[in-house]
Design a protein around this motif. Structure first.
Motif, PDB file in Angstrom:
ATOM      1  N   GLU A  81      -9.090 -20.698 -16.753  1.00  9.99           N
ATOM      2  CA  GLU A  81     -10.002 -21.725 -16.262  1.00  9.99           C
ATOM      3  C   GLU A  81     -11.455 -21.279 -16.344  1.00  9.99           C
ATOM      4  O   GLU A  81     -12.360 -22.097 -16.568  1.00  9.99           O
ATOM      5  CB  GLU A  81      -9.642 -22.066 -14.813  1.00  9.99           C
ATOM      6  CG  GLU A  81     -10.494 -23.149 -14.186  1.00  9.99           C
ATOM      7  CD  GLU A  81     -10.111 -23.393 -12.737  1.00  9.99           C
ATOM      8  OE1 GLU A  81     -10.137 -24.561 -12.311  1.00  9.99           O
ATOM      9  OE2 GLU A  81      -9.790 -22.418 -12.041  1.00  9.99           O
TER      10      GLU A  81
ATOM     11  N   SER B 254      -5.132 -24.828 -16.607  1.00  5.79           N
ATOM     12  CA  SER B 254      -5.775 -23.591 -17.045  1.00  5.79           C
ATOM     13  C   SER B 254      -5.936 -22.588 -15.905  1.00  5.79           C
ATOM     14  O   SER B 254      -5.977 -21.381 -16.138  1.00  5.79           O
ATOM     15  CB  SER B 254      -7.140 -23.896 -17.677  1.00  5.79           C
ATOM     16  OG  SER B 254      -7.961 -24.580 -16.751  1.00  5.79           O
TER      17      SER B 254
ATOM     18  N   ILE C 179      -3.508 -28.806 -22.158  1.00  4.10           N
ATOM     19  CA  ILE C 179      -3.816 -27.432 -22.545  1.00  4.10           C
ATOM     20  C   ILE C 179      -4.578 -27.413 -23.866  1.00  4.10           C
ATOM     21  O   ILE C 179      -5.584 -26.726 -24.017  1.00  4.10           O
ATOM     22  CB  ILE C 179      -2.525 -26.602 -22.667  1.00  4.10           C
ATOM     23  CG1 ILE C 179      -1.763 -26.616 -21.343  1.00  4.10           C
ATOM     24  CG2 ILE C 179      -2.845 -25.165 -23.057  1.00  4.10           C
ATOM     25  CD1 ILE C 179      -0.385 -26.001 -21.445  1.00  4.10           C
TER      26      ILE C 179
ATOM     27  N   HIS D 168      -8.207 -28.810 -23.462  1.00  5.32           N
ATOM     28  CA  HIS D 168      -9.087 -27.950 -22.668  1.00  5.32           C
ATOM     29  C   HIS D 168      -9.600 -26.769 -23.482  1.00  5.32           C
ATOM     30  O   HIS D 168     -10.770 -26.408 -23.398  1.00  5.32           O
ATOM     31  CB  HIS D 168      -8.312 -27.447 -21.437  1.00  5.32           C
ATOM     32  CG  HIS D 168      -9.172 -26.761 -20.441  1.00  5.32           C
ATOM     33  ND1 HIS D 168      -9.640 -27.396 -19.308  1.00  5.32           N
ATOM     34  CD2 HIS D 168      -9.665 -25.501 -20.386  1.00  5.32           C
ATOM     35  CE1 HIS D 168     -10.376 -26.556 -18.610  1.00  5.32           C
ATOM     36  NE2 HIS D 168     -10.397 -25.396 -19.223  1.00  5.32           N
ATOM     37  N   HIS D 169      -8.765 -26.176 -24.302  1.00  4.61           N
ATOM     38  CA  HIS D 169      -9.135 -24.920 -24.946  1.00  4.61           C
ATOM     39  C   HIS D 169      -9.661 -25.077 -26.367  1.00  4.61           C
ATOM     40  O   HIS D 169     -10.299 -24.178 -26.876  1.00  4.61           O
ATOM     41  CB  HIS D 169      -7.953 -23.962 -24.892  1.00  4.61           C
ATOM     42  CG  HIS D 169      -7.438 -23.833 -23.499  1.00  4.61           C
ATOM     43  ND1 HIS D 169      -8.263 -23.489 -22.445  1.00  4.61           N
ATOM     44  CD2 HIS D 169      -6.224 -24.070 -22.971  1.00  4.61           C
ATOM     45  CE1 HIS D 169      -7.566 -23.504 -21.333  1.00  4.61           C
ATOM     46  NE2 HIS D 169      -6.338 -23.857 -21.625  1.00  4.61           N
TER      47      HIS D 169
END
Length: 325
Positions: free
Chosen positions: A145, A191, A223, A226-227
Motif C-alpha cells: 500500500e 494492497s 490488484i 492499483h499496481h
C-alpha cells in the motif's frame, strides 16, 4: 539427578488441552509447543510465567509499524536475533475482546497448515486475557500500500516486479481456493494486506476475516489496477466497465496513457504480461459472475506463454483489450 531443561514438542499434531503436568516440570528453561492443536491456559509455574513475561517485554521493546481495527503490528527482535512481526490484538477482557478473539481464531485456523511461498508464515501465537498476539515472519519492505505514494520506491519497483506481484498473489489465492481442504477464502484482498520481502516477492497476509468455504475469483482487477496505474484508481473501475461500449471514452483510450508514468513503458515479454493481466482484470469486471474466470483459471493462464504483441503496447486501446477477451 538429570532434569529436563529444554522441551520441543512442535510439529507433532498434538491436540487437546495443554497438559497440567507442565506445572511439575520446574527445571524447564525453553518450551516449544507450536504447530499443534493444543488449547487451554498456560501452566502457572515459575518458568511459564517468566516465559510469558519475556514475550511481553519483547512487545514493549518493539517498534509499531502499522495500526489496524483490532490491534497494532510491531517489528520485534527476539533474543535469538531473529526479527519478526508481532500483531498485538486488543485485550480480550475489554469491549473489543470478542472481535479480537474471532480475529485470532480465524487467522490461526487459516494459517496453521498453510505452506506457500506467497503466503505469510505464522510462527506462533499467544492467547492471554491481557495480551493476545500473533508472531509472523518479518517482511523488510512492508506493505504494498505504501509503494505507489513513494516516488523513489515506486521507480525501483519496476514492471517485472509488478508483474511478479500479480502472479504471486494469484498463485497464492489459487492455492487457498483449490489446494486447501476445506478451501480458504481470504475476503480482504487489498494492497495493505500484501507484503513485500527484500526481493519484492509478494506475500499475502492478514487472514483475520478469512473463512473456510468455496468462492470464485477475488478482486484481481483491483490488484492489477492499483499496481499498474501507480495509485488506487478509485472511479477508474467505472471507466474500465464502460470500455466494452464502442461509443465510450474508455473504449478508445490508450492503455499506455493510464499506466504509471513514473516508469518507462514495458517492453517485450513484460509488455505482453502487462497487456494480458489487464485483459484478465477486465474479465473480472464482467457483469455475469459465471463469465468471470476462477482464480485457478487465472493462475493457469498467467503461467501460459503469451501471444506476441503485433505493434507494441503503445498502440493498444481498452477497446482492443475487451475484443481480445
Amino acid at each position: 539427578m538429570l532434569s529436563l531443561e529444554i522441551l520441543n514438542l512442535s510439529h507433532n499434531e498434538l491436540s487437546g488441552s495443554i497438559p497440567n503436568t507442565f506445572n511439575q516440570m520446574l527445571s524447564l528453561t525453553s518450551v516449544d509447543i507450536s504447530y499443534n492443536q493444543l488449547e487451554g491456559p498456560l501452566p502457572s509455574n515459575k518458568d511459564f510465567r517468566e516465559l510469558q513475561q519475556r514475550h511481553l517485554q519483547i512487545i514493549k521493546a518493539c517498534v509499531a509499524t502499522s495500526l489496524g481495527a483490532f490491534g497494532s503490528v510491531y517489528r520485534a527482535k527476539l533474543q535469538s536475533g531473529q526479527v519478526v512481526a508481532v500483531k498485538k490484538l486488543q485485550a480480550l477482557e475489554n469491549d473489543d475482546g470478542v472481535a479480537s478473539l474471532k480475529t485470532l481464531t480465524s487467522e490461526v485456523q487459516a494459517l496453521t497448515d498453510v505452506r506457500h511461498r506467497n503466503i505469510v508464515r505464522l510462527l506462533g501465537f499467544c492467547l492471554h486475557p491481557r495480551h493476545a498476539f500473533l508472531v509472523y515472519e518479518f517482511m523488510e519492505r512492508g506493505s504494498l500500500e505504501k509503494m505507489p505514494g513513494n516516488d523513489e520506491a515506486a521507480t525501483q519497483f519496476g514492471w517485472i516486479e509488478r508483474v511478479n506481484v500479480i502472479k504471486g498473489i494469484v498463485n497464492a489465492l489459487a492455492y487457498l481456493h483449490h489446494d486447501c481442504s476445506p478451501p480458504i477464502i481470504h475476503r480482504d484482498i487489498s494492497s495493505k494486506n500484501i507484503l513485500l520481502d527484500s526481493e519484492h516477492e509478494a506475500i499475502l497476509s492478514n487472514f483475520g476475516i478469512a473463512r473456510l468455504l468455496e468462492a470464485r475469483l477475488i478482486q484481481l482487477d483491483l490488484i492489477c489496477r492499483h499496481h499498474f496505474f501507480g495509485s488506487h484508481p478509485g472511479d477508474f473501475i467505472t471507466f474500465l466497465s464502460t470500455s466494452t461500449s464502442s461509443s465510450s471514452t474508455a473504449h478508445h483510450s490508450l492503455l499506455k496513457d493510464v499506466l504509471d508514468q513514473r516508469l518507462s513503458q514495458p517492453m517485450n515479454e513484460v509488455a505482453e504480461d502487462v497487456v494480458f493481466m489487464m485483459k484478465l482484470a477486465l474479465a473480472c469486471l464482467l457483469s455475469s459472475p459465471q463469465s468471470r474466470p476462477t482464480i485457478q483459471q487465472a493462475s493457469q493462464q498467467l503461467s501460459d506463454q503469451k501471444q506476441p504483441l503485433p505493434e507494441g503496447i503503445h498502440t493498444i486501446t481498452f477497446g482492443q483489450l475487451s475484443d481480445l477477451m
